[in-house]
Design a protein around this motif. Structure first.
Motif, mmCIF file in Angstrom:
data_model
loop_
_atom_site.group_PDB
_atom_site.id
_atom_site.type_symbol
_atom_site.label_atom_id
_atom_site.label_comp_id
_atom_site.label_asym_id
_atom_site.label_seq_id
_atom_site.Cartn_x
_atom_site.Cartn_y
_atom_site.Cartn_z
ATOM 1 N N TYR A 113 29.697 34.288 40.766
ATOM 2 C CA TYR A 113 31.050 34.716 40.433
ATOM 3 C C TYR A 113 31.511 35.708 41.503
ATOM 4 O O TYR A 113 30.770 36.017 42.435
ATOM 5 C CB TYR A 113 31.082 35.348 39.038
ATOM 6 C CG TYR A 113 30.228 36.594 38.946
ATOM 7 C CD1 TYR A 113 30.767 37.842 39.209
ATOM 8 C CD2 TYR A 113 28.866 36.516 38.651
ATOM 9 C CE1 TYR A 113 29.981 38.983 39.167
ATOM 10 C CE2 TYR A 113 28.083 37.651 38.603
ATOM 11 C CZ TYR A 113 28.646 38.872 38.865
ATOM 12 O OH TYR A 113 27.870 40.002 38.848
ATOM 13 N N LYS A 114 32.722 36.212 41.370
ATOM 14 C CA LYS A 114 33.250 37.206 42.307
ATOM 15 C C LYS A 114 33.456 38.536 41.608
ATOM 16 O O LYS A 114 34.009 38.596 40.506
ATOM 17 C CB LYS A 114 34.602 36.770 42.871
ATOM 18 C CG LYS A 114 34.508 35.837 44.040
ATOM 19 C CD LYS A 114 34.012 36.541 45.282
ATOM 20 C CE LYS A 114 34.232 35.642 46.491
ATOM 21 N NZ LYS A 114 33.962 36.310 47.727
ATOM 22 N N LEU A 115 33.006 39.601 42.256
ATOM 23 C CA LEU A 115 33.296 40.965 41.819
ATOM 24 C C LEU A 115 34.485 41.472 42.615
ATOM 25 O O LEU A 115 34.626 41.160 43.801
ATOM 26 C CB LEU A 115 32.111 41.888 42.118
ATOM 27 C CG LEU A 115 30.964 41.916 41.130
ATOM 28 C CD1 LEU A 115 29.855 42.815 41.665
ATOM 29 C CD2 LEU A 115 31.410 42.380 39.769
ATOM 30 N N TRP A 116 35.310 42.272 41.955
ATOM 31 C CA TRP A 116 36.478 42.843 42.625
ATOM 32 C C TRP A 116 36.690 44.256 42.130
ATOM 33 O O TRP A 116 36.549 44.537 40.936
ATOM 34 C CB TRP A 116 37.708 41.986 42.339
ATOM 35 C CG TRP A 116 38.951 42.448 43.017
ATOM 36 C CD1 TRP A 116 39.166 42.565 44.355
ATOM 37 C CD2 TRP A 116 40.170 42.867 42.388
ATOM 38 N NE1 TRP A 116 40.446 43.026 44.609
ATOM 39 C CE2 TRP A 116 41.087 43.214 43.399
ATOM 40 C CE3 TRP A 116 40.572 42.969 41.065
ATOM 41 C CZ2 TRP A 116 42.366 43.666 43.138
ATOM 42 C CZ3 TRP A 116 41.856 43.416 40.800
ATOM 43 C CH2 TRP A 116 42.744 43.753 41.829
ATOM 44 N N LYS A 117 37.020 45.155 43.055
ATOM 45 C CA LYS A 117 37.383 46.519 42.677
ATOM 46 C C LYS A 117 38.783 46.448 42.088
ATOM 47 O O LYS A 117 39.774 46.373 42.807
ATOM 48 C CB LYS A 117 37.369 47.440 43.898
ATOM 49 C CG LYS A 117 36.001 47.644 44.493
ATOM 50 C CD LYS A 117 36.130 48.508 45.742
ATOM 51 C CE LYS A 117 34.831 48.578 46.493
ATOM 52 N NZ LYS A 117 34.998 49.263 47.786
ATOM 53 N N SER B 225 33.359 40.902 46.407
ATOM 54 C CA SER B 225 31.992 40.583 46.815
ATOM 55 C C SER B 225 31.451 39.512 45.880
ATOM 56 O O SER B 225 31.874 39.420 44.722
ATOM 57 C CB SER B 225 31.125 41.837 46.726
ATOM 58 O OG SER B 225 29.801 41.560 47.096
ATOM 59 N N GLY B 226 30.511 38.749 46.362
ATOM 60 C CA GLY B 226 29.882 37.747 45.517
ATOM 61 C C GLY B 226 28.938 38.374 44.511
ATOM 62 O O GLY B 226 28.337 39.412 44.780
ATOM 63 N N GLY B 227 28.848 37.775 43.359
ATOM 64 C CA GLY B 227 27.919 38.216 42.325
ATOM 65 C C GLY B 227 27.094 37.040 41.830
ATOM 66 O O GLY B 227 27.511 35.890 41.954
#
Length: 141
Positions: free
Chosen positions: A31-35, A78-80
């Motif tokens: 999945y994608k992490l995002w601030k 960032s990728g998770g």
């Protein structure tokens, strides 16, 4: 399926966070992490993230506002990955951004998850609860 609910969890000694079983399949192993906004960290399923990327990439790079937004958006992702035990590593940069020390809430936010510092979420939720009726009235007009 839309993500809903809230779960209180803690980081382990290696900075890993257990993702509630209810969310794992929908989020996917990658999945994608995002601030995110309001100092939370967001986790997006790849198919949702791809739609966001496509929508942003349709916008011209010839306006300052678009360039600024795209830079912030893409540079703060960032990728998770979720391991076989249902845990994910949240790197220190993201933990610092969200002030994620030990206890965190993982909340469903429709098409994505949000990870909040426990105290920050409780204060935010309390203030939101006070405004929710007004927001609901405006939202459903």
């Amino acid at each position: 399926m839309a993500f809903g609910g809230e779960f209180l969890h803690s980081f382990d000694e290696k900075g890993r966070l257990s993702i509630p079983a209810k969310y794992r399949e929908e989020l996917g192993s990658q999945y994608k992490l995002w601030k995110g906004l309001e100092a939370c960290v967001c986790a997006y399923p790849m198919q949702v993230w791809t739609k966001l990327e496509d929508k942003l990439n349709e916008r011209s790079d010839f306006t300052l506002e678009n360039r600024m937004f795209k830079r912030r958006f893409f540079s703060s992702s960032s990728g998770g990955e979720i391991d076989k035990q249902g845990r994910t590593l949240i790197n220190q940069e993201f933990r610092n951004y969200g002030k994620l020390i030990k206890e965190v809430y993982i909340i469903g936010a429709g098409d994505h998850l949000e990870i909040w510092d426990k105290d920050t979420w409780e204060r935010y939720r309390d203030s939101l609860d006070q405004e929710f009726e007004t927001l609901a009235e405006r939202f459903f007009q």
